[in-house]
Design a protein around this motif. Structure first.
Motif, PDB file in Angstrom:
ATOM      1  N   ASN A 212       0.831  -1.196   0.000  1.00  0.00           N
ATOM      2  CA  ASN A 212       0.000   0.000   0.000  1.00  0.00           C
ATOM      3  C   ASN A 212       0.864   1.244   0.000  1.00  0.00           C
ATOM      4  O   ASN A 212       1.340   1.682   1.046  1.00  0.00           O
ATOM      5  CB  ASN A 212      -0.889  -0.002   1.250  1.00  0.00           C
ATOM      6  CG  ASN A 212      -1.704   1.279   1.361  1.00  0.00           C
ATOM      7  OD1 ASN A 212      -2.162   1.794   0.351  1.00  0.00           O
ATOM      8  ND2 ASN A 212      -1.843   1.764   2.578  1.00  0.00           N
ATOM      9  N   PRO A 213       1.090   1.827  -1.181  1.00  0.00           N
ATOM     10  CA  PRO A 213       1.853   3.066  -1.172  1.00  0.00           C
ATOM     11  C   PRO A 213       1.077   4.145  -0.427  1.00  0.00           C
ATOM     12  O   PRO A 213      -0.124   4.289  -0.648  1.00  0.00           O
ATOM     13  CB  PRO A 213       1.976   3.407  -2.664  1.00  0.00           C
ATOM     14  CG  PRO A 213       0.908   2.624  -3.354  1.00  0.00           C
ATOM     15  CD  PRO A 213       0.561   1.465  -2.471  1.00  0.00           C
TER      16      PRO A 213
ATOM     17  N   PRO B 140      -8.404   2.100   1.915  1.00  0.00           N
ATOM     18  CA  PRO B 140      -8.819   1.144   0.885  1.00  0.00           C
ATOM     19  C   PRO B 140      -7.651   0.345   0.294  1.00  0.00           C
ATOM     20  O   PRO B 140      -7.860  -0.692  -0.300  1.00  0.00           O
ATOM     21  CB  PRO B 140      -9.467   2.033  -0.191  1.00  0.00           C
ATOM     22  CG  PRO B 140      -8.879   3.380   0.012  1.00  0.00           C
ATOM     23  CD  PRO B 140      -8.592   3.496   1.480  1.00  0.00           C
ATOM     24  N   GLY B 141      -6.418   0.868   0.473  1.00  0.00           N
ATOM     25  CA  GLY B 141      -5.259   0.129  -0.023  1.00  0.00           C
ATOM     26  C   GLY B 141      -4.888  -1.031   0.887  1.00  0.00           C
ATOM     27  O   GLY B 141      -4.242  -1.981   0.473  1.00  0.00           O
ATOM     28  N   LYS B 142      -5.302  -0.924   2.151  1.00  0.00           N
ATOM     29  CA  LYS B 142      -4.953  -1.991   3.092  1.00  0.00           C
ATOM     30  C   LYS B 142      -6.119  -2.923   3.339  1.00  0.00           C
ATOM     31  O   LYS B 142      -5.936  -4.080   3.690  1.00  0.00           O
ATOM     32  CB  LYS B 142      -4.531  -1.374   4.431  1.00  0.00           C
ATOM     33  CG  LYS B 142      -3.141  -0.787   4.422  1.00  0.00           C
ATOM     34  CD  LYS B 142      -2.679  -0.545   5.845  1.00  0.00           C
ATOM     35  CE  LYS B 142      -1.315   0.125   5.851  1.00  0.00           C
ATOM     36  NZ  LYS B 142      -1.279   1.230   6.810  1.00  0.00           N
ATOM     37  N   SER B 143      -7.334  -2.374   3.238  1.00  0.00           N
ATOM     38  CA  SER B 143      -8.501  -3.182   3.581  1.00  0.00           C
ATOM     39  C   SER B 143      -9.365  -3.423   2.352  1.00  0.00           C
ATOM     40  O   SER B 143      -9.911  -2.485   1.761  1.00  0.00           O
ATOM     41  CB  SER B 143      -9.320  -2.455   4.652  1.00  0.00           C
ATOM     42  OG  SER B 143     -10.629  -2.973   4.673  1.00  0.00           O
ATOM     43  N   LEU B 144      -9.494  -4.685   1.991  1.00  0.00           N
ATOM     44  CA  LEU B 144     -10.357  -5.027   0.856  1.00  0.00           C
ATOM     45  C   LEU B 144     -11.805  -4.629   1.165  1.00  0.00           C
ATOM     46  O   LEU B 144     -12.547  -4.204   0.286  1.00  0.00           O
ATOM     47  CB  LEU B 144     -10.258  -6.526   0.566  1.00  0.00           C
ATOM     48  CG  LEU B 144     -11.059  -7.060  -0.610  1.00  0.00           C
ATOM     49  CD1 LEU B 144     -10.711  -6.338  -1.906  1.00  0.00           C
ATOM     50  CD2 LEU B 144     -10.825  -8.556  -0.776  1.00  0.00           C
TER      51      LEU B 144
ATOM     52  N   SER C 274      -5.396   5.573  -5.624  1.00  0.00           N
ATOM     53  CA  SER C 274      -4.152   4.815  -5.777  1.00  0.00           C
ATOM     54  C   SER C 274      -4.370   3.323  -5.505  1.00  0.00           C
ATOM     55  O   SER C 274      -3.738   2.470  -6.126  1.00  0.00           O
ATOM     56  CB  SER C 274      -3.016   5.408  -4.935  1.00  0.00           C
ATOM     57  OG  SER C 274      -3.089   4.935  -3.630  1.00  0.00           O
ATOM     58  N   ALA C 275      -5.319   3.000  -4.617  1.00  0.00           N
ATOM     59  CA  ALA C 275      -5.603   1.573  -4.376  1.00  0.00           C
ATOM     60  C   ALA C 275      -6.201   0.932  -5.632  1.00  0.00           C
ATOM     61  O   ALA C 275      -5.854  -0.190  -6.000  1.00  0.00           O
ATOM     62  CB  ALA C 275      -6.559   1.426  -3.194  1.00  0.00           C
TER      63      ALA C 275
END
Ligand SMILES: O=C(O)CCC(=O)C(=O)O
Ligand SMILES: [Fe+2]
Length: 448
Positions: A36-37, A55-59, A90-91
């Motif tokens: 996750n940038p 949202p990049g870490k959690s689906l 970005s996600a």
């Protein structure tokens, strides 16, 4: 792919990458994404890294956003900070990059596998020419040269005669591809149906639906346990041919430095990728779809409710592969599984046909009840050693596993089939798998 089924959580602690480890998912399902940038900070004074929205870490967060975008105009205006919107941006870009990466990988691999199959075919033709023509070597060389060129990019027209698609009912019979009884059921059903006399290819292509005669089916099929049926499907010769082809291709891939990067035999071998998609089409249209109509249409909600009871099942997608197991797992024989942990398939209906070897030990298929039912997780029964060529038919959400192969090698042809046009169309994957119908899901029409 063969790794997208859901497996039972109690088996999560197992080695996932080791050859023959038995696990089928590369990644535990934690609703989190791998990398996750950090979103760039542009607006606002709150530290974006401390935001609980991620949202990049959690689906789960990403799915919320997708549903929101689908449902509400200007959904993103609810976010106070632009960097929260950028986090979503970005996600999603990361996911899109992954789609593109996989797409390019598939294109390159398919080209490589196509070349490998051409090389294999060439070697077979050469061997045959050599055997046939001790007396006239020039002729043989000329014949071999004719078969060297392969311009067919989908591999469907260049397989040697035993593996080319049959073009007529009589050829299908003569080549002994199907088990004799299975052939009779299909052929006689065709002859007594409204599609009497139609060409084999019309059925294989799915242009017309085959209605299998219920009383013939009853004679052909057995019920192994709740929701699991068996029937003789392929001839032992054809099973041998498929098994040998998988082994030979895996071996060639491993031994030829030009092809080693493909690692063909390290994963179950997709029949479409090696130009044998016609086998999937034939089994899907002559057996899986018509049998499903009789056995699972209601329980798996595969009947189109607008149509009559006799309407064909709504299965409209298939994916077939050969999975290899061994007491000594090895990529050069296309058998890297030792066993398989309990899991459900990413399919509505699964066909599982035993290809042999003749003398393997272990490798029982065990069933643990339907996902979403009271029996989920209870051992219901096992199929110990079906005859070579015998197929099981079960619903994809029926939990199943394969016990360890303790001696020899075991191959199985697996075909997953889905109903994109019906069952999967309006259901979120979670409700789909558990057959929830209470319409309280976030994705259901009445939500909010
Ligand atoms: O090998 C078998 O019998 C079953 C394989 C299987 O369940 C799968 O690949 O999903
Ligand atoms: Fe499976």
């Amino acid at each position: 792919d063969q790794s997208t089924g859901c497996r039972m959580s109690e088996f999560n602690g197992e080695a996932k990458t080791a050859i023959g480890g038995g696990a089928i998912n590369e990644k535990p399902r934690l609703y989190s994404l791998s990398s996750n940038p950090s979103p760039t900070r542009q607006v606002g004074s709150i530290d974006p890294d401390s935001s609980s929205w991620s949202p990049g870490k959690s689906l789960g967060h990403m799915l919320h956003a997708l549903v929101g975008l689908d449902r509400y105009p200007n959904y993103l205006s609810r976010f106070q900070h632009i960097y929260d919107v950028e986090a979503l941006e970005s996600a999603l870009k990361e996911k899109l990059d992954e789609v593109t990466r996989q797409k390019n990988d598939i294109i390159a691999k398919r080209k490589g596998i196509h070349d490998l199959v051409c090389r294999y075919n060439k070697s077979i033709e050469e061997k045959r020419s050599h055997e046939q023509s001790h007396s006239d070597t020039d002729d043989a060389a000329a014949r071999t040269d004719d078969t060297m060129e392969c311009s067919d990019s989908d591999c469907s027209n260049f397989w040697h005669s035993e593996l080319s698609p049959p073009t007529s009912w009589s050829e299908l019979k003569k080549r002994k591809i199907l088990n004799e009884d299975a052939f009779k059921v299909a052929f006689q059903s065709m002859q007594t149906s409204r599609h009497r006399g139609r060409e084999l290819r019309d059925f294989i292509n799915g242009d017309v639906d085959l209605d299998l005669n219920p009383s013939l089916l009853e004679q052909l099929m057995n019920q192994e346990m709740f929701d699991v049926y068996s029937f003789p499907l392929l001839s032992t010769q054809f099973c041998y041919l498929l098994r040998k082809t998988v082994r030979d291709l895996s071996d060639l891939c491993e031994s030829d430095t030009e092809f080693q990067y493909l690692k063909l035999g390290h994963r179950p071998i997709d029949l479409d990728s090696i130009g044998l998609g016609w086998v999937n089409d034939m089994l899907f249209n002559l057996f899986i779809r018509p049998m499903t109509k009789h056995l699972f249409a209601k329980s798996e909600q595969l009947q189109n409710t607008n149509k009559s009871r006799n309407a064909p099942s709504t299965l409209d997608w298939r994916h077939g592969y050969v999975a290899g197991y061994s007491s000594l797992p090895n990529g050069s024989k296309g058998a890297t599984r030792h066993r398989l942990v309990p899991h459900t398939d990413d399919s509505e209906i699964t066909l599982n046909c035993c290809l042999g070897e003749e003398n393997y030990v272990g490798g029982h298929v065990e069933f643990y009840g339907l996902r979403g039912s009271e029996d989920e997780g209870q051992l219901i029964g096992k199929v110990e050693r079906p005859n070579v060529g015998t197929a099981l038919l079960h619903s994809g959400r029926h939990l199943h596993s394969v016990s360890e192969v303790t001696n020899g090698d075991r191959y199985a042809l697996i075909i997953w089939s889905r109903s994109w046009s019906c069952l999967r169309k309006d259901a979120c994957p979670c409700c789909y798998l558990n057959r929830r119908q209470d319409k309280t899901c976030i994705c259901a029409p009445r939500w909010n």
